[in-house]
Write a protein that holds these residues in place. Structure first.
Motif, mmCIF file in Angstrom:
data_model
loop_
_atom_site.group_PDB
_atom_site.id
_atom_site.type_symbol
_atom_site.label_atom_id
_atom_site.label_comp_id
_atom_site.label_asym_id
_atom_site.label_seq_id
_atom_site.Cartn_x
_atom_site.Cartn_y
_atom_site.Cartn_z
ATOM 1 N N SER A 4 0.837 -1.196 0.000
ATOM 2 C CA SER A 4 0.000 0.000 0.000
ATOM 3 C C SER A 4 0.876 1.251 0.000
ATOM 4 O O SER A 4 1.935 1.288 0.619
ATOM 5 C CB SER A 4 -0.910 -0.001 1.223
ATOM 6 O OG SER A 4 -0.136 -0.015 2.413
ATOM 7 N N ALA A 6 0.456 5.576 0.289
ATOM 8 C CA ALA A 6 -0.289 6.818 0.415
ATOM 9 C C ALA A 6 0.369 7.855 -0.485
ATOM 10 O O ALA A 6 1.566 8.117 -0.360
ATOM 11 C CB ALA A 6 -0.291 7.307 1.858
ATOM 12 N N THR A 29 -3.342 4.935 -2.648
ATOM 13 C CA THR A 29 -4.482 5.746 -2.211
ATOM 14 C C THR A 29 -4.042 7.199 -2.272
ATOM 15 O O THR A 29 -2.998 7.555 -1.721
ATOM 16 C CB THR A 29 -4.904 5.389 -0.777
ATOM 17 O OG1 THR A 29 -5.298 4.013 -0.726
ATOM 18 C CG2 THR A 29 -6.054 6.274 -0.317
ATOM 19 N N SER A 118 -2.124 10.583 9.157
ATOM 20 C CA SER A 118 -3.244 11.079 9.962
ATOM 21 C C SER A 118 -4.070 12.052 9.143
ATOM 22 O O SER A 118 -3.533 12.987 8.546
ATOM 23 C CB SER A 118 -2.734 11.770 11.226
ATOM 24 O OG SER A 118 -1.960 10.887 12.006
ATOM 25 N N THR A 122 -8.449 10.338 11.907
ATOM 26 C CA THR A 122 -8.101 8.924 11.898
ATOM 27 C C THR A 122 -6.635 8.741 11.491
ATOM 28 O O THR A 122 -6.012 9.644 10.924
ATOM 29 C CB THR A 122 -8.983 8.131 10.909
ATOM 30 O OG1 THR A 122 -8.707 8.599 9.570
ATOM 31 C CG2 THR A 122 -10.455 8.323 11.207
ATOM 32 N N ASN A 123 -6.101 7.557 11.799
ATOM 33 C CA ASN A 123 -4.758 7.179 11.385
ATOM 34 C C ASN A 123 -4.853 5.965 10.471
ATOM 35 O O ASN A 123 -5.545 4.990 10.797
ATOM 36 C CB ASN A 123 -3.879 6.832 12.588
ATOM 37 C CG ASN A 123 -3.641 8.034 13.483
ATOM 38 O OD1 ASN A 123 -3.410 9.126 13.002
ATOM 39 N ND2 ASN A 123 -3.711 7.812 14.792
ATOM 40 N N GLU A 124 -4.172 6.031 9.341
ATOM 41 C CA GLU A 124 -4.092 4.885 8.430
ATOM 42 C C GLU A 124 -2.637 4.490 8.266
ATOM 43 O O GLU A 124 -1.759 5.349 8.146
ATOM 44 C CB GLU A 124 -4.686 5.223 7.060
ATOM 45 C CG GLU A 124 -6.187 5.298 7.008
ATOM 46 C CD GLU A 124 -6.701 5.329 5.578
ATOM 47 O OE1 GLU A 124 -6.545 4.322 4.858
ATOM 48 O OE2 GLU A 124 -7.229 6.382 5.172
ATOM 49 N N ARG A 125 -2.400 3.175 8.228
ATOM 50 C CA ARG A 125 -1.041 2.676 8.071
ATOM 51 C C ARG A 125 -0.802 2.274 6.620
ATOM 52 O O ARG A 125 -1.646 1.637 5.994
ATOM 53 C CB ARG A 125 -0.784 1.483 8.990
ATOM 54 C CG ARG A 125 0.689 1.124 9.097
ATOM 55 C CD ARG A 125 0.908 -0.063 10.025
ATOM 56 N NE ARG A 125 2.327 -0.255 10.304
ATOM 57 C CZ ARG A 125 3.185 -0.831 9.456
ATOM 58 N NH1 ARG A 125 2.753 -1.256 8.271
ATOM 59 N NH2 ARG A 125 4.466 -0.964 9.772
ATOM 60 N N PHE A 126 0.354 2.674 6.095
ATOM 61 C CA PHE A 126 0.742 2.344 4.729
ATOM 62 C C PHE A 126 2.164 1.805 4.720
ATOM 63 O O PHE A 126 2.979 2.139 5.583
ATOM 64 C CB PHE A 126 0.663 3.576 3.826
ATOM 65 C CG PHE A 126 -0.733 4.095 3.612
ATOM 66 C CD1 PHE A 126 -1.488 3.652 2.532
ATOM 67 C CD2 PHE A 126 -1.296 5.011 4.492
ATOM 68 C CE1 PHE A 126 -2.783 4.111 2.339
ATOM 69 C CE2 PHE A 126 -2.586 5.472 4.312
ATOM 70 C CZ PHE A 126 -3.339 5.025 3.228
#
Length: 509
Positions: A4, A6, A29, A118, A122-126
């Motif tokens: 993934s 970002a 993304t 962030s 929210t926090n998304e991990r990539f």
């Protein structure tokens, strides 16, 4: 999927990065803070420095990616057509559904072997991150004594906020700076009915028109030959050759009534503008020395002359602004308003999995080098080419650091060839004898970087020959006398050691 990614920003840099990452098997993304894709080309107030009447300062051929042509036949496109092109590009390569609009990234930080992004609470991990948020969003306003007292009714603002030319009709306007935005806005104001237009500048640059003998200037000045010359000839000879091209196309600014620039083009600098010098020659634009002070609506220039203005517009460049990067990332990059430490503006060995796109300051169009930089990133992460060695990266970063504080403007051809070599897609002249002249002295069209290497296209030779011949620039493989002279001056580099290209790809001026 390979992992993934970002991608921060849905302008040209973010879109082209996501397109090539997707092609290499990654799952990108795209985060975009604005309500639509396009970056600067949206023209949205507060998110873009594009103004309604603006056209590109790079030709149609050089304002495109290698795998999608423009539908327009115009040579220099209005901004809305570039925006349409970017929408078509996103649709063609399956990117539109991957864009999260109205999503401002607030923080990017390392998280073990991955990255946390962030946004929206929210926090998304990539697995990886590409920073493509744009280089030109934080206007740099120079210090001028008393500027905060300026009382003209149209106020003092940056070219980034120039959206309504009609507000300056019948007004006295001071335009500060000598970069493209300053000269183009000054010409815009003079043509659209401002009562008086004065340009204030620290030094007079040479000015190259958009067309030279009917050929777009970026087809002549941003060439592969120019890069090879920069690597093999003394700087004074490169300066002389570039100046020869510029003077032949536009003459000396002093011939139009502007101040005489420095005899060295590198020392003076060069700016592109089609109408600026003719308007100076007609008296519709006046050139003044740099501002000394401001008092109310009165501006005093170096030398003592004073004049009242209704508005001031600053076209004086932009600062680097990446507020969402964590303190640890900023420290590793030693980021300030002008510099970031990285290998060819892209990777840092202490930040594996992070890549930066489009963050160098350049003369010439960005589309071609952006695509080449994106391919380099995707090929490196995807294993299509070997990654740069850590020792090589640190050596290039050290060389960049040694030039901090010096002029950092990059010529488009230097950036494009640096990225093409890194990506393994620079065409070998010996492989293309019928295209040799075009490859040396023709435009660095995106198609010439699909001739060989990863993702070579079978129709690239035909496409490149057609683009090189557009506008009558390169219609045969027979070099002109000047081209033969220039080429013979560096051809000996085949047997001589080539001077290494500056890792930061810059040229003074």
């Amino acid at each position: 999927m390979t992992g993934s990614v970002a991608v921060i920003g849905a302008g040209p840099g973010g879109l082209i990065a996501a397109r090539w990452l997707l092609a290499l098997g990654f799952d990108p993304t795209i985060f975009e803070q604005g309500p639509m894709l396009g970056g600067q080309w949206t023209g949205l107030p507060g998110l873009s420095g594009v103004w309604p009447t603006m056209h590109t300062n790079t030709s149609r051929v050089m304002t495109a990616f290698s795998d999608l042509q423009h539908e327009s036949s115009l040579v220099y496109l209005p901004s809305h057509e570039v925006l349409d092109y970017l929408h078509r590009y996103a649709d063609a390569f399956g990117l539109t559904s991957r864009i999260h609009l109205n999503t401002r990234v607030e923080l990017v930080r390392q998280d073990g072997t991955g990255w946390l992004v962030s946004h929206s609470g929210t926090n998304e991990r990539f697995d990886r991150v590409v920073v493509a948020s744009g280089r030109f969003h934080a206007p740099a306003l120079p210090p001028v004594t008393g500027l905060d007292t300026f009382a003209g009714p149209e106020a003092a603002s940056s070219s980034y906020h120039y959206k309504e030319p009609d507000r300056y009709r019948d007004k006295r306007v001071l335009v500060a700076g000598c970069a493209i935005s300053a000269l183009e806005i000054a010409a815009d104001l003079a043509l659209l009915g401002a009562a008086r237009v004065v340009v204030t500048q620290r030094r007079q640059r040479y000015v190259l028109p958009k067309f030279s003998a009917g050929v777009p200037s970026d087809h002549r000045i941003f060439t592969r030959y120019g890069t090879l010359a920069s690597e093999t000839l003394p700087p004074a000879e490169i300066d002389r050759q570039l100046k020869e091209i510029v003077i032949e196309a536009a003459g000396n600014p002093a011939q139009y009534g502007a101040p005489a620039p420095d005899a060295s083009l590198f020392a003076a600098g060069v700016t592109l503008s089609q109408y600026y010098l003719p308007l100076v020659g007609e008296g519709r634009i006046t050139v003044a020395p740099w501002m000394q002070s401001v008092d109310g609506s009165t501006v005093t220039f170096a030398g003592g002359h004073s004049e009242d203005f209704d508005g001031i517009i600053f076209g004086t460049g932009f600062d680097l602004n990446l507020p969402f990067l964590s303190a640890e990332i900023r420290a590793a990059l030693d980021l300030d308003t002008k510099h970031l430490d990285s290998d060819r503006y892209t990777f840092h060995p202490d930040l594996p999995g992070l890549a930066i796109v489009g963050m160098w300051d350049q003369s010439g169009g960005y589309f071609v080098p952006l695509e080449l930089q994106a391919r380099w990133i995707a090929y490196t992460w995807g294993g299509a080419i070997p990654p740069p060695s850590e020792a090589g990266q640190r050596s290039r970063i050290a060389a960049y650091r040694s030039r901090r504080g010096l002029p950092q403007k990059t010529r488009m051809n230097l950036a494009a060839l640096a990225f093409a070599r890194a990506a393994g897609v620079e065409p070998n002249l010996e492989n293309w004898p019928k295209l040799q002249r075009a490859l040396l002295f023709g435009p660095l069209a995106p198609s010439c970087f699909r001739l060989e290497g990863p993702d070579a296209l079978p129709d690239a030779p035909t496409q490149f020959a057609r683009e090189a011949a557009a506008f009558g620039a390169i219609t045969s493989n027979e070099m002109t006398e000047r081209e033969r002279t220039y080429w013979s001056s560096i051809k000996g580099s085949e047997t001589c050691e080539r001077r290494p290209q500056q890792p930061n790809m810059t040229v003074e001026g």
